[in-house]
Design a protein around this motif. Structure first.
Motif, PDB file in Angstrom:
ATOM      1  N   ARG A   1     -35.007  15.916 -15.218  1.00 16.24           N
ATOM      2  CA  ARG A   1     -36.411  14.975 -15.259  1.00 16.24           C
ATOM      3  C   ARG A   1     -37.105  15.767 -13.916  1.00 16.24           C
ATOM      4  NH1 ARG A   1     -37.829  11.190 -16.301  1.00 16.24           N
ATOM      5  NH2 ARG A   1     -36.062   9.964 -17.240  1.00 16.24           N
ATOM      6  N   THR A   2     -38.308  16.154 -14.172  1.00 13.45           N
ATOM      7  CA  THR A   2     -39.019  16.929 -12.472  1.00 13.45           C
ATOM      8  C   THR A   2     -39.958  15.759 -11.875  1.00 13.45           C
ATOM      9  OG1 THR A   2     -40.649  17.001 -14.155  1.00 13.45           O
ATOM     10  CG2 THR A   2     -39.663  18.913 -14.216  1.00 13.45           C
ATOM     11  N   PRO A   3     -39.603  16.158  -9.789  1.00 14.16           N
ATOM     12  CA  PRO A   3     -40.223  15.328  -9.213  1.00 14.16           C
ATOM     13  C   PRO A   3     -41.214  14.921  -9.942  1.00 14.16           C
ATOM     14  CG  PRO A   3     -39.797  17.076  -7.683  1.00 14.16           C
ATOM     15  CD  PRO A   3     -39.081  17.824  -9.009  1.00 14.16           C
TER      16      PRO A   3
ATOM     17  N   GLN B   1     -37.380  17.401 -20.963  1.00 15.63           N
ATOM     18  CA  GLN B   1     -37.071  18.508 -22.071  1.00 15.63           C
ATOM     19  C   GLN B   1     -37.101  17.705 -22.975  1.00 15.63           C
ATOM     20  OE1 GLN B   1     -33.293  19.780 -20.114  1.00 15.63           O
ATOM     21  NE2 GLN B   1     -34.686  21.797 -20.226  1.00 15.63           N
ATOM     22  N   GLY B   2     -37.013  18.190 -24.354  1.00 14.44           N
ATOM     23  CA  GLY B   2     -37.741  17.499 -25.543  1.00 14.44           C
ATOM     24  C   GLY B   2     -39.191  17.596 -26.196  1.00 14.44           C
ATOM     25  N   ILE B   3     -39.716  17.079 -24.840  1.00 15.90           N
ATOM     26  CA  ILE B   3     -41.251  16.596 -25.302  1.00 15.90           C
ATOM     27  C   ILE B   3     -41.701  17.993 -25.326  1.00 15.90           C
ATOM     28  CG2 ILE B   3     -43.380  16.107 -23.544  1.00 15.90           C
ATOM     29  CD1 ILE B   3     -41.704  13.748 -21.769  1.00 15.90           C
ATOM     30  N   ASN B   4     -41.187  18.864 -25.367  1.00 14.28           N
ATOM     31  CA  ASN B   4     -42.002  20.307 -25.424  1.00 14.28           C
ATOM     32  C   ASN B   4     -41.889  20.251 -27.070  1.00 14.28           C
ATOM     33  OD1 ASN B   4     -39.569  20.054 -24.726  1.00 14.28           O
ATOM     34  ND2 ASN B   4     -39.214  22.611 -25.245  1.00 14.28           N
ATOM     35  N   ASP B   5     -40.635  19.857 -27.579  1.00 16.71           N
ATOM     36  CA  ASP B   5     -40.226  20.238 -29.235  1.00 16.71           C
ATOM     37  C   ASP B   5     -41.644  19.110 -29.684  1.00 16.71           C
ATOM     38  OD1 ASP B   5     -38.192  21.182 -29.705  1.00 16.71           O
ATOM     39  OD2 ASP B   5     -37.756  19.701 -27.465  1.00 16.71           O
ATOM     40  N   LEU B   6     -41.411  17.973 -29.224  1.00 13.29           N
ATOM     41  CA  LEU B   6     -42.639  16.807 -30.170  1.00 13.29           C
ATOM     42  C   LEU B   6     -44.385  17.438 -29.825  1.00 13.29           C
ATOM     43  CD1 LEU B   6     -41.473  14.024 -27.174  1.00 13.29           C
ATOM     44  CD2 LEU B   6     -40.663  14.662 -30.016  1.00 13.29           C
ATOM     45  N   LEU B   7     -44.843  19.061 -29.092  1.00 14.99           N
ATOM     46  CA  LEU B   7     -45.833  18.899 -29.209  1.00 14.99           C
ATOM     47  C   LEU B   7     -46.278  19.884 -30.402  1.00 14.99           C
ATOM     48  CD1 LEU B   7     -48.927  19.113 -27.808  1.00 14.99           C
ATOM     49  CD2 LEU B   7     -47.395  21.070 -26.339  1.00 14.99           C
TER      50      LEU B   7
ATOM     51  N   SER C   1     -41.141  22.878  -9.290  1.00 15.73           N
ATOM     52  CA  SER C   1     -40.500  23.035 -10.197  1.00 15.73           C
ATOM     53  C   SER C   1     -40.561  22.190 -11.071  1.00 15.73           C
ATOM     54  CB  SER C   1     -39.124  21.737  -9.446  1.00 15.73           C
ATOM     55  OG  SER C   1     -40.050  20.113  -9.561  1.00 15.73           O
ATOM     56  N   LEU C   2     -41.677  21.641 -11.694  1.00  9.26           N
ATOM     57  CA  LEU C   2     -42.277  21.116 -12.798  1.00  9.26           C
ATOM     58  C   LEU C   2     -42.651  22.064 -14.102  1.00  9.26           C
ATOM     59  CD1 LEU C   2     -43.688  19.558 -14.934  1.00  9.26           C
ATOM     60  CD2 LEU C   2     -45.310  18.771 -13.496  1.00  9.26           C
ATOM     61  N   TRP C   3     -43.703  23.000 -13.113  1.00 10.36           N
ATOM     62  CA  TRP C   3     -43.800  24.733 -13.393  1.00 10.36           C
ATOM     63  C   TRP C   3     -42.619  25.939 -14.447  1.00 10.36           C
ATOM     64  CZ3 TRP C   3     -47.667  25.890 -16.914  1.00 10.36           C
ATOM     65  CH2 TRP C   3     -48.592  27.271 -17.371  1.00 10.36           C
ATOM     66  N   HIS C   4     -41.900  25.700 -13.450  1.00  5.64           N
ATOM     67  CA  HIS C   4     -40.603  26.418 -13.315  1.00  5.64           C
ATOM     68  C   HIS C   4     -39.980  25.765 -14.760  1.00  5.64           C
ATOM     69  CE1 HIS C   4     -37.612  28.983 -12.693  1.00  5.64           C
ATOM     70  NE2 HIS C   4     -36.325  28.377 -12.836  1.00  5.64           N
ATOM     71  N   GLN C   5     -39.624  24.906 -14.678  1.00  4.68           N
ATOM     72  CA  GLN C   5     -39.273  24.025 -15.774  1.00  4.68           C
ATOM     73  C   GLN C   5     -39.993  23.916 -17.076  1.00  4.68           C
ATOM     74  OE1 GLN C   5     -35.444  22.561 -15.702  1.00  4.68           O
ATOM     75  NE2 GLN C   5     -36.115  22.679 -17.640  1.00  4.68           N
ATOM     76  N   ILE C   6     -41.298  23.714 -17.630  1.00  8.14           N
ATOM     77  CA  ILE C   6     -42.155  24.569 -18.293  1.00  8.14           C
ATOM     78  C   ILE C   6     -41.796  26.046 -18.980  1.00  8.14           C
ATOM     79  CG2 ILE C   6     -44.335  23.997 -19.199  1.00  8.14           C
ATOM     80  CD1 ILE C   6     -44.068  21.399 -17.686  1.00  8.14           C
ATOM     81  N   ARG C   7     -42.118  26.365 -18.113  1.00  7.72           N
ATOM     82  CA  ARG C   7     -41.795  27.750 -18.519  1.00  7.72           C
ATOM     83  C   ARG C   7     -40.657  28.488 -19.002  1.00  7.72           C
ATOM     84  NH1 ARG C   7     -45.611  31.525 -15.963  1.00  7.72           N
ATOM     85  NH2 ARG C   7     -44.879  32.919 -17.289  1.00  7.72           N
ATOM     86  N   ILE C   8     -39.585  27.707 -19.037  1.00 13.91           N
ATOM     87  CA  ILE C   8     -38.256  28.361 -19.400  1.00 13.91           C
ATOM     88  C   ILE C   8     -37.948  27.374 -20.436  1.00 13.91           C
ATOM     89  CG2 ILE C   8     -35.982  27.442 -19.156  1.00 13.91           C
ATOM     90  CD1 ILE C   8     -35.980  27.615 -16.088  1.00 13.91           C
TER      91      ILE C   8
ATOM     92  N   TRP D   1     -49.710  16.737 -19.254  1.00 10.40           N
ATOM     93  CA  TRP D   1     -49.784  15.905 -19.120  1.00 10.40           C
ATOM     94  C   TRP D   1     -48.753  15.145 -18.153  1.00 10.40           C
ATOM     95  CZ3 TRP D   1     -45.864  13.195 -20.117  1.00 10.40           C
ATOM     96  CH2 TRP D   1     -44.936  12.249 -20.350  1.00 10.40           C
ATOM     97  N   ALA D   2     -47.496  16.192 -17.645  1.00 11.15           N
ATOM     98  CA  ALA D   2     -47.169  16.118 -16.713  1.00 11.15           C
ATOM     99  C   ALA D   2     -47.650  15.062 -15.882  1.00 11.15           C
ATOM    100  CB  ALA D   2     -45.554  16.773 -16.718  1.00 11.15           C
ATOM    101  N   VAL D   3     -48.480  16.066 -15.111  1.00 13.01           N
ATOM    102  CA  VAL D   3     -48.792  15.900 -13.900  1.00 13.01           C
ATOM    103  C   VAL D   3     -50.105  14.652 -13.178  1.00 13.01           C
ATOM    104  CG1 VAL D   3     -49.045  18.053 -13.421  1.00 13.01           C
ATOM    105  CG2 VAL D   3     -50.837  17.229 -14.364  1.00 13.01           C
ATOM    106  N   ARG D   4     -50.219  14.023 -14.909  1.00 17.38           N
ATOM    107  CA  ARG D   4     -50.993  12.670 -15.235  1.00 17.38           C
ATOM    108  C   ARG D   4     -50.181  11.468 -15.609  1.00 17.38           C
ATOM    109  NH1 ARG D   4     -54.227  17.041 -15.602  1.00 17.38           N
ATOM    110  NH2 ARG D   4     -55.661  16.665 -14.451  1.00 17.38           N
ATOM    111  N   HIS D   5     -49.144  11.970 -15.833  1.00 15.96           N
ATOM    112  CA  HIS D   5     -48.099  10.873 -16.296  1.00 15.96           C
ATOM    113  C   HIS D   5     -46.329  10.446 -15.070  1.00 15.96           C
ATOM    114  CE1 HIS D   5     -50.415  11.194 -19.540  1.00 15.96           C
ATOM    115  NE2 HIS D   5     -50.366   9.962 -20.216  1.00 15.96           N
TER     116      HIS D   5
END
Length: 415
Positions: free
Chosen positions: A18-20, A220-226, A174-181, A209-213
């Motif tokens: 989970r990200t901050p 992890q897993g939300i990337n698959d749903l896109l 941290s959020l951007w790093h996780q998404i880029r991975i 989406w993440a910064v607005r929620h």
């Protein structure tokens, strides 16, 4: 909260960070307008392998590629952002496509009829508009549609401009790093999602989406749903990805963002702190399997297999890592037609999916059970296998949804 399990990429690690009361006597399965019947008293069996592909192109397609046509045309076309045919759905060529085309182009779309027709599968030529309507993103009233969609697309574009105007250094690191991975790992078997242009687009959607929620943030897993949205919306444009007009890509990205938002609004409890939605669904799935197939449930318990060890990912990623993208897209046609399809109905699909391997599982020990369930043999699945799975899930829903526990005994005797 953490759980050590094998990821889709073959390494053992922490899986998420989970990200901050109607009981049908038959299951009706519709395959391209043809109907067959399967008795509900039969135990679900493993799907038969599909016949070998005979096309001569290289590489040869597999059953998992069925329905996934590559974007290979080098032709160009203009795109009118304000036209009602939002993704330029292809003109109908048969009776089913004509039925959808007539339904989708009516002045006021009959949502109940659209749901009824979509349950059996949506023609690929009409899917993009149908999904947007079923998601609640496109207005049902045609006279309001163009103006509303144009406004939503401009709104997303403004968010992107504001969010990334100061460069990556101004982003949540941290959020951007996780998404880029995670993005390069998304659907690695399809070249479309290895395109740098597509990956940059996925990153923007996920970050916005993440910064607005903030209640959930990115998990992890939300990337698959896109990915299904991108594939469906891009499939209506016959171009090489790199040659697509920027206006088309902006439209696909914005529409994917809004559809992902609509999807996650219905299952956001799956991604908030402690993921209570998934925890509830795991309990429900375990109870459901115990009522349908007591010997299977007893064997899993005797071997010490916990549902969270395999079904957490099934719920978190909506079975996207267990079946092909083509199968996922077909499943989503039905999910969008079902009330709470991505939450309540999905649990019945997960139960039906587990029961397909019941006899095999009951012959295995702990380690082999987990190996099977973390990588189930669905490589040869075709559309008919998916439709059988959905029909079995619907049967279980009719039998057990809001039903008292004593129905389980009768069902167990039938099995």
């Amino acid at each position: 909260m953490s759980s050590n399990t094998r990821t889709a990429y073959g390494t053992t690690s922490t899986f998420w960070k989970r990200t901050p009361t109607f009981v049908p006597s038959t299951i009706e399965i519709v395959y391209s307008g043809e109907t067959t019947s399967e008795t509900t008293t039969q135990t679900p069996t493993e799907p038969k392998p599909a016949p070998p592909a005979t096309r001569s192109e290289s590489p040869k397609p597999t059953p998992q590629d069925e329905g996934l046509e590559p974007l290979t045309s080098t032709s160009t076309s203009s795109f009118d952002e304000a036209t009602p045919a939002e993704h330029k759905d292809i003109a109908p060529t048969d009776a089913l496509e004509l039925k959808f085309h007539t339904l989708l182009t009516s002045a006021n779309v009959d949502i109940e009829e659209l749901q009824k027709q979509s349950w059996k599968g949506i023609p690929s030529s009409q899917r993009s508009t149908a999904w947007c309507l079923l998601m609640g993103y496109f207005p049902l009233n045609a006279s309001r549609r163009s103006q509303t969609i144009s406004r939503k697309r401009r709104e997303y574009k403004d968010w992107v401009r504001q969010t990334f105007s100061r460069g990556e250094d101004a982003l949540d690191r941290s959020l951007w790093h996780q998404i880029r991975i995670d993005v390069p790992r998304t659907t690695p078997g399809l070249p479309l999602f290895q395109s740098p242009r597509i990956q940059r687009s996925l990153e923007r959607v996920l970050y916005c989406w993440a910064v607005r929620h903030p209640a959930s943030g990115y998990v992890q897993g939300i990337n698959d749903l896109l990915t299904p949205f991108y594939f469906v919306f891009l499939a209506t444009h016959s171009h090489e990805i790199d040659s697509l007009d920027d206006t088309v890509m902006d439209t696909v990205e914005a529409d994917s963002f809004w559809c992902l938002t609509k999807l996650l609004d219905g299952i956001q409890d799956n991604y908030t702190h402690a993921q209570p939605g998934i925890q509830r669904q795991l309990i429900k799935m375990k109870d459901l399997v115990s009522r349908i197939d007591a010997p299977l449930a007893a064997h899993l318990d005797s071997e010490g297999v916990e549902f969270i060890q395999f079904a957490f990912r099934w719920i978190n990623c909506l079975l996207m890592r267990e079946v092909s993208l083509a199968s996922t897209i077909r499943m989503w046609d039905t999910y969008l037609a079902e009330p709470d399809g991505f939450s309540s109905f999905h649990i019945y699909v997960c139960a039906a999916f587990l029961l397909k391997w019941s006899k095999q599982i009951q012959q295995l020990d702990f380690q082999k059970i987990l190996l099977l369930l973390q990588k189930p043999p669905t490589e040869s699945w075709t559309a008919k296998d998916v439709e059988l799975l959905l029909s079995e899930a619907y049967m279980y829903k009719c039998l057990y949804h809001n039903s008292p526990n004593h129905y389980s005994a009768a069902a167990g005797q039938k099995r």
